[in-house]
Design an enzyme around this catalytic site. Structure first.
Site, PDB file in Angstrom:
ATOM      1  N   ASP A 152     126.464 -13.712  50.740  1.00 13.19           N
ATOM      2  CA  ASP A 152     127.415 -14.516  51.513  1.00 13.19           C
ATOM      3  C   ASP A 152     127.218 -15.983  51.156  1.00 13.19           C
ATOM      4  O   ASP A 152     126.095 -16.424  50.887  1.00 13.19           O
ATOM      5  CB  ASP A 152     127.197 -14.314  53.020  1.00 13.19           C
ATOM      6  CG  ASP A 152     127.596 -12.919  53.480  1.00 13.19           C
ATOM      7  OD1 ASP A 152     128.456 -12.306  52.821  1.00 13.19           O
ATOM      8  OD2 ASP A 152     127.035 -12.444  54.487  1.00 13.19           O
ATOM      9  N   ASP A 166     134.758 -10.140  52.727  1.00 13.61           N
ATOM     10  CA  ASP A 166     134.990 -10.206  54.168  1.00 13.61           C
ATOM     11  C   ASP A 166     136.366 -10.788  54.476  1.00 13.61           C
ATOM     12  O   ASP A 166     137.075 -10.306  55.375  1.00 13.61           O
ATOM     13  CB  ASP A 166     133.905 -11.057  54.834  1.00 13.61           C
ATOM     14  CG  ASP A 166     132.512 -10.474  54.642  1.00 13.61           C
ATOM     15  OD1 ASP A 166     132.409  -9.242  54.544  1.00 13.61           O
ATOM     16  OD2 ASP A 166     131.546 -11.254  54.585  1.00 13.61           O
TER      17      ASP A 166
END
Length: 234
Positions: A152, A166
């Site tokens: 991330d 995401d």
């Protein structure tokens, strides 16, 4: 001379039904046209490739924990490895998220032949591409197969750090909710357009009203007139 008369259609033959122009027609074998599957596959590839390329760029150019300002204070790049879900939920159950992603991806693939809507093609393609992007991290990244940590790097103020996969999943789910609220099904039809089979037909009058003399009744018989009833009474 051959005086053959042109054949006439059978009297009981129903008239040809005009196609509904508001709904995409299915293929010759009853399947939706391939263009919907192609669009869905294209959205899947775009989301997956973009996700994997950005993760490769982050891992190659940044060190874990590094913060790079982009549009401060609104947007920063912050490299972390997430073993759980959003907001680091379920960090000790990485394998559960792996199974969930496999189930989601499989369920979407099984629906490809049913999709006959542009909106649903885009939505399912985004969800599938995002699920496959994070699933790749779970399967191939450290520390082990099936329990890999997801990369991330997109950091917003007071929000979870996330990635392109995401974003694709969330965008696809939001689009699915909008399509559902508008009543657009996966086959491209609106629920408001579906009418009952008996719509447009009037039910026969079964009331107990009187029938005028000389008018055929429901069974095809003609009720007697008042003079005939008097004659029978004699």
């Amino acid at each position: 001379m051959n005086d053959q008369q042109p054949s006439e259609p059978a009297p009981n033959e129903p008239p040809a039904r005009e196609p509904d122009r508001g709904v995409e027609r299915e293929g010759e074998r009853g399947r939706p046209p391939r263009r919907f599957a192609v669009l869905m596959l294209g959205c899947t590839l775009v989301a997956y490739v973009l996700d994997q390329l950005t993760k490769w760029w982050v891992v190659s150019t940044m060190t874990e924990g590094q913060i790079t300002p982009v549009l401060p204070p609104l947007l920063n790049w912050r490299f972390i490895r997430n073993p759980g879900a959003a907001f680091s939920i379920g960090t000790d159950y990485t394998w559960v998220f792996t199974i969930i992603m496999v189930v989601v991806a499989t369920a979407i693939v099984l629906q490809v032949r049913r999709v006959a809507s542009w909106g649903w093609s885009v939505a399912l393609g985004l969800v599938l591409g995002g699920a496959l992007g994070n699933l790749t991290d779970r399967l191939l990244r450290e520390p082990s197969f099936g329990q890999g940590h997801v990369v991330d790097f997109i950091a917003l103020p007071n929000f979870a750090i996330f990635n392109i996969a995401d974003s694709a999943v969330v965008s696809g789910v939001v689009l699915i909710c909008l399509l559902t609220l508008r009543g657009i099904g996966m086959d491209g039809r609106r629920t408001s357009d579906e009418e009952p089979e008996d719509a447009g037909t009037e039910a026969p009058d079964t009331g107990s009203g009187t029938v005028a003399p000389g008018t055929p009744g429901p069974s095809g018989t003609t009720p007697p007139s008042p003079d005939e009833e008097a004659e029978r009474g004699r």
